[in-house]
Design a protein around this motif. Structure first.
Motif, PDB file in Angstrom:
ATOM      1  N   GLN A 118      -0.962  10.600   6.691  1.00 38.17           N
ATOM      2  CA  GLN A 118      -2.286  10.383   6.124  1.00 38.17           C
ATOM      3  C   GLN A 118      -2.133   9.478   4.907  1.00 38.17           C
ATOM      4  O   GLN A 118      -1.435   9.831   3.956  1.00 38.17           O
ATOM      5  CB  GLN A 118      -2.922  11.710   5.713  1.00 38.17           C
ATOM      6  CG  GLN A 118      -4.284  11.569   5.061  1.00 38.17           C
ATOM      7  CD  GLN A 118      -5.336  11.052   6.025  1.00 38.17           C
ATOM      8  OE1 GLN A 118      -5.458  11.542   7.142  1.00 38.17           O
ATOM      9  NE2 GLN A 118      -6.092  10.048   5.587  1.00 38.17           N
ATOM     10  N   MET A 119      -2.770   8.328   4.960  1.00 37.93           N
ATOM     11  CA  MET A 119      -2.653   7.337   3.893  1.00 37.93           C
ATOM     12  C   MET A 119      -4.004   7.179   3.210  1.00 37.93           C
ATOM     13  O   MET A 119      -5.009   6.903   3.883  1.00 37.93           O
ATOM     14  CB  MET A 119      -2.191   5.995   4.461  1.00 37.93           C
ATOM     15  CG  MET A 119      -0.887   6.090   5.251  1.00 37.93           C
ATOM     16  SD  MET A 119      -0.302   4.482   5.836  1.00 37.93           S
ATOM     17  CE  MET A 119      -1.580   4.098   7.030  1.00 37.93           C
ATOM     18  N   SER A 120      -4.022   7.372   1.908  1.00 32.21           N
ATOM     19  CA  SER A 120      -5.254   7.251   1.133  1.00 32.21           C
ATOM     20  C   SER A 120      -5.024   6.291  -0.024  1.00 32.21           C
ATOM     21  O   SER A 120      -3.886   5.958  -0.352  1.00 32.21           O
ATOM     22  CB  SER A 120      -5.666   8.627   0.599  1.00 32.21           C
ATOM     23  OG  SER A 120      -5.840   9.554   1.645  1.00 32.21           O
ATOM     24  N   SER A 121      -6.125   5.866  -0.629  1.00 33.77           N
ATOM     25  CA  SER A 121      -6.060   4.921  -1.762  1.00 33.77           C
ATOM     26  C   SER A 121      -5.151   3.747  -1.430  1.00 33.77           C
ATOM     27  O   SER A 121      -4.290   3.364  -2.220  1.00 33.77           O
ATOM     28  CB  SER A 121      -5.554   5.647  -3.022  1.00 33.77           C
ATOM     29  OG  SER A 121      -6.398   6.720  -3.343  1.00 33.77           O
ATOM     30  N   LEU A 122      -5.360   3.190  -0.262  1.00 33.74           N
ATOM     31  CA  LEU A 122      -4.482   2.125   0.207  1.00 33.74           C
ATOM     32  C   LEU A 122      -4.601   0.878  -0.648  1.00 33.74           C
ATOM     33  O   LEU A 122      -5.692   0.545  -1.152  1.00 33.74           O
ATOM     34  CB  LEU A 122      -4.788   1.810   1.668  1.00 33.74           C
ATOM     35  CG  LEU A 122      -4.193   2.830   2.652  1.00 33.74           C
ATOM     36  CD1 LEU A 122      -4.898   2.759   3.999  1.00 33.74           C
ATOM     37  CD2 LEU A 122      -2.699   2.582   2.823  1.00 33.74           C
ATOM     38  N   LYS A 123      -3.473   0.201  -0.800  1.00 33.42           N
ATOM     39  CA  LYS A 123      -3.387  -1.009  -1.606  1.00 33.42           C
ATOM     40  C   LYS A 123      -2.923  -2.169  -0.715  1.00 33.42           C
ATOM     41  O   LYS A 123      -2.264  -1.948   0.305  1.00 33.42           O
ATOM     42  CB  LYS A 123      -2.367  -0.808  -2.731  1.00 33.42           C
ATOM     43  CG  LYS A 123      -2.626   0.387  -3.621  1.00 33.42           C
ATOM     44  CD  LYS A 123      -1.498   0.574  -4.622  1.00 33.42           C
ATOM     45  CE  LYS A 123      -1.733   1.790  -5.504  1.00 33.42           C
ATOM     46  NZ  LYS A 123      -0.630   1.976  -6.487  1.00 33.42           N
ATOM     47  N   PRO A 124      -3.209  -3.390  -1.120  1.00 30.65           N
ATOM     48  CA  PRO A 124      -2.737  -4.539  -0.319  1.00 30.65           C
ATOM     49  C   PRO A 124      -1.223  -4.517  -0.113  1.00 30.65           C
ATOM     50  O   PRO A 124      -0.741  -4.942   0.950  1.00 30.65           O
ATOM     51  CB  PRO A 124      -3.181  -5.736  -1.159  1.00 30.65           C
ATOM     52  CG  PRO A 124      -4.407  -5.252  -1.865  1.00 30.65           C
ATOM     53  CD  PRO A 124      -4.116  -3.810  -2.198  1.00 30.65           C
ATOM     54  N   GLU A 125      -0.491  -4.008  -1.101  1.00 27.99           N
ATOM     55  CA  GLU A 125       0.966  -3.967  -0.960  1.00 27.99           C
ATOM     56  C   GLU A 125       1.446  -2.929   0.046  1.00 27.99           C
ATOM     57  O   GLU A 125       2.650  -2.856   0.338  1.00 27.99           O
ATOM     58  CB  GLU A 125       1.640  -3.730  -2.320  1.00 27.99           C
ATOM     59  CG  GLU A 125       1.091  -2.564  -3.097  1.00 27.99           C
ATOM     60  CD  GLU A 125       0.045  -2.995  -4.136  1.00 27.99           C
ATOM     61  OE1 GLU A 125      -0.810  -3.842  -3.810  1.00 27.99           O
ATOM     62  OE2 GLU A 125       0.092  -2.463  -5.267  1.00 27.99           O
ATOM     63  N   ASP A 126       0.550  -2.121   0.588  1.00 29.42           N
ATOM     64  CA  ASP A 126       0.900  -1.192   1.664  1.00 29.42           C
ATOM     65  C   ASP A 126       0.886  -1.882   3.027  1.00 29.42           C
ATOM     66  O   ASP A 126       1.285  -1.282   4.036  1.00 29.42           O
ATOM     67  CB  ASP A 126      -0.070  -0.007   1.697  1.00 29.42           C
ATOM     68  CG  ASP A 126       0.026   0.870   0.465  1.00 29.42           C
ATOM     69  OD1 ASP A 126      -1.037   1.294  -0.041  1.00 29.42           O
ATOM     70  OD2 ASP A 126       1.157   1.150   0.018  1.00 29.42           O
ATOM     71  N   THR A 127       0.437  -3.130   3.052  1.00 35.98           N
ATOM     72  CA  THR A 127       0.396  -3.878   4.305  1.00 35.98           C
ATOM     73  C   THR A 127       1.792  -4.042   4.873  1.00 35.98           C
ATOM     74  O   THR A 127       2.698  -4.525   4.200  1.00 35.98           O
ATOM     75  CB  THR A 127      -0.250  -5.252   4.082  1.00 35.98           C
ATOM     76  OG1 THR A 127      -1.611  -5.074   3.692  1.00 35.98           O
ATOM     77  CG2 THR A 127      -0.184  -6.091   5.353  1.00 35.98           C
ATOM     78  N   ALA A 128       1.961  -3.621   6.125  1.00 29.70           N
ATOM     79  CA  ALA A 128       3.274  -3.661   6.773  1.00 29.70           C
ATOM     80  C   ALA A 128       3.136  -3.160   8.202  1.00 29.70           C
ATOM     81  O   ALA A 128       2.091  -2.622   8.585  1.00 29.70           O
ATOM     82  CB  ALA A 128       4.279  -2.795   6.024  1.00 29.70           C
ATOM     83  N   VAL A 129       4.217  -3.319   8.954  1.00 28.97           N
ATOM     84  CA  VAL A 129       4.328  -2.622  10.233  1.00 28.97           C
ATOM     85  C   VAL A 129       4.970  -1.273   9.950  1.00 28.97           C
ATOM     86  O   VAL A 129       6.024  -1.207   9.313  1.00 28.97           O
ATOM     87  CB  VAL A 129       5.167  -3.410  11.246  1.00 28.97           C
ATOM     88  CG1 VAL A 129       5.301  -2.619  12.553  1.00 28.97           C
ATOM     89  CG2 VAL A 129       4.539  -4.781  11.518  1.00 28.97           C
ATOM     90  N   TYR A 130       4.332  -0.221  10.403  1.00 38.28           N
ATOM     91  CA  TYR A 130       4.812   1.134  10.161  1.00 38.28           C
ATOM     92  C   TYR A 130       5.496   1.659  11.420  1.00 38.28           C
ATOM     93  O   TYR A 130       4.939   1.585  12.525  1.00 38.28           O
ATOM     94  CB  TYR A 130       3.653   2.041   9.759  1.00 38.28           C
ATOM     95  CG  TYR A 130       3.226   1.826   8.328  1.00 38.28           C
ATOM     96  CD1 TYR A 130       2.581   0.650   7.945  1.00 38.28           C
ATOM     97  CD2 TYR A 130       3.468   2.783   7.346  1.00 38.28           C
ATOM     98  CE1 TYR A 130       2.207   0.436   6.622  1.00 38.28           C
ATOM     99  CE2 TYR A 130       3.098   2.584   6.026  1.00 38.28           C
ATOM    100  CZ  TYR A 130       2.464   1.408   5.681  1.00 38.28           C
ATOM    101  OH  TYR A 130       2.092   1.194   4.360  1.00 38.28           O
ATOM    102  N   TYR A 131       6.700   2.194  11.225  1.00 33.32           N
ATOM    103  CA  TYR A 131       7.511   2.690  12.338  1.00 33.32           C
ATOM    104  C   TYR A 131       7.748   4.188  12.193  1.00 33.32           C
ATOM    105  O   TYR A 131       8.090   4.675  11.116  1.00 33.32           O
ATOM    106  CB  TYR A 131       8.861   1.989  12.375  1.00 33.32           C
ATOM    107  CG  TYR A 131       8.799   0.508  12.629  1.00 33.32           C
ATOM    108  CD1 TYR A 131       8.717  -0.394  11.582  1.00 33.32           C
ATOM    109  CD2 TYR A 131       8.831   0.012  13.936  1.00 33.32           C
ATOM    110  CE1 TYR A 131       8.666  -1.763  11.805  1.00 33.32           C
ATOM    111  CE2 TYR A 131       8.782  -1.351  14.172  1.00 33.32           C
ATOM    112  CZ  TYR A 131       8.692  -2.230  13.100  1.00 33.32           C
ATOM    113  OH  TYR A 131       8.645  -3.577  13.339  1.00 33.32           O
TER     114      TYR A 131
END
Length: 121
Positions: free
Chosen positions: A81-94
Motif C-alpha cells: 500500500q503506497m500513500s503520499s506518493l512522490k514523483p521520485e517513487d516513479t519506477a518499475v516495482y518488482y
C-alpha cells in the motif's frame, strides 16, 4: 512451475495512493520472506519493503511512514500500500519471494515481471 504475478501499478498524481499485489502461483512449494523492490531509469534496483512469514517488516528510509507491506499467507499474496506518493517513487516495482520447492528440493529467489508506477501531475 512457480510464478509471481503482480498487479496494481499505474499513473497517479503526487500525493495519491496505489496498492500493488503479487500472487504466487504454482504448487508444492513453501513460501518464506517476500518483498518489493523498485528500479528507476538509470538506477540500481533497490529494496522498498520486506516481510517475513511471521509478519515482521522492514522498509527503505525513503518510504517509511508512507508505504505499508502486508501478506496473506493463505492466498500466497503480498501487498504494498503506497500513500503520499512522490514523483521520485516513479519506477518499475518488482515482487520478490524466497521459495523452497518441494519438487526440486531447492530454495531460491523468484521475481515477478514488474509493474510500472508513475507519479506525475
Amino acid at each position: 512451475q512457480v510464478q509471481l504475478v503482480e498487479s496494481g501499478g499505474g499513473l497517479v498524481q503526487p500525493g495519491g495512493s496505489l496498492r500493488l499485489s503479487c500472487e504466487v502461483s504454482g504448487s508444492s512449494f513453501n513460501l518464506y520472506g517476500m518483498g518489493w523492490y523498485r528500479q528507476a531509469p538509470g538506477k540500481q534496483r533497490e529494496l522498498v519493503a520486506g516481510i517475513t512469514v511471521a509478519g515482521s517488516t522492514n522498509y527503505a528510509d525513503s518510504v517509511k511512514g508512507r508505504f505499508t507491506i502486508s501478506r496473506d499467507n493463505a492466498k500466497k499474496t503480498v501487498f504494498l500500500q503506497m500513500s503520499s506518493l512522490k514523483p521520485e517513487d516513479t519506477a518499475v516495482y518488482y515482487c520478490n519471494a524466497d521459495i523452497f520447492s518441494r519438487t526440486t528440493l531447492r530454495r531460491a529467489n523468484y521475481w515477478g515481471q514488474g509493474t510500472q508506477v508513475t507519479v506525475s501531475s
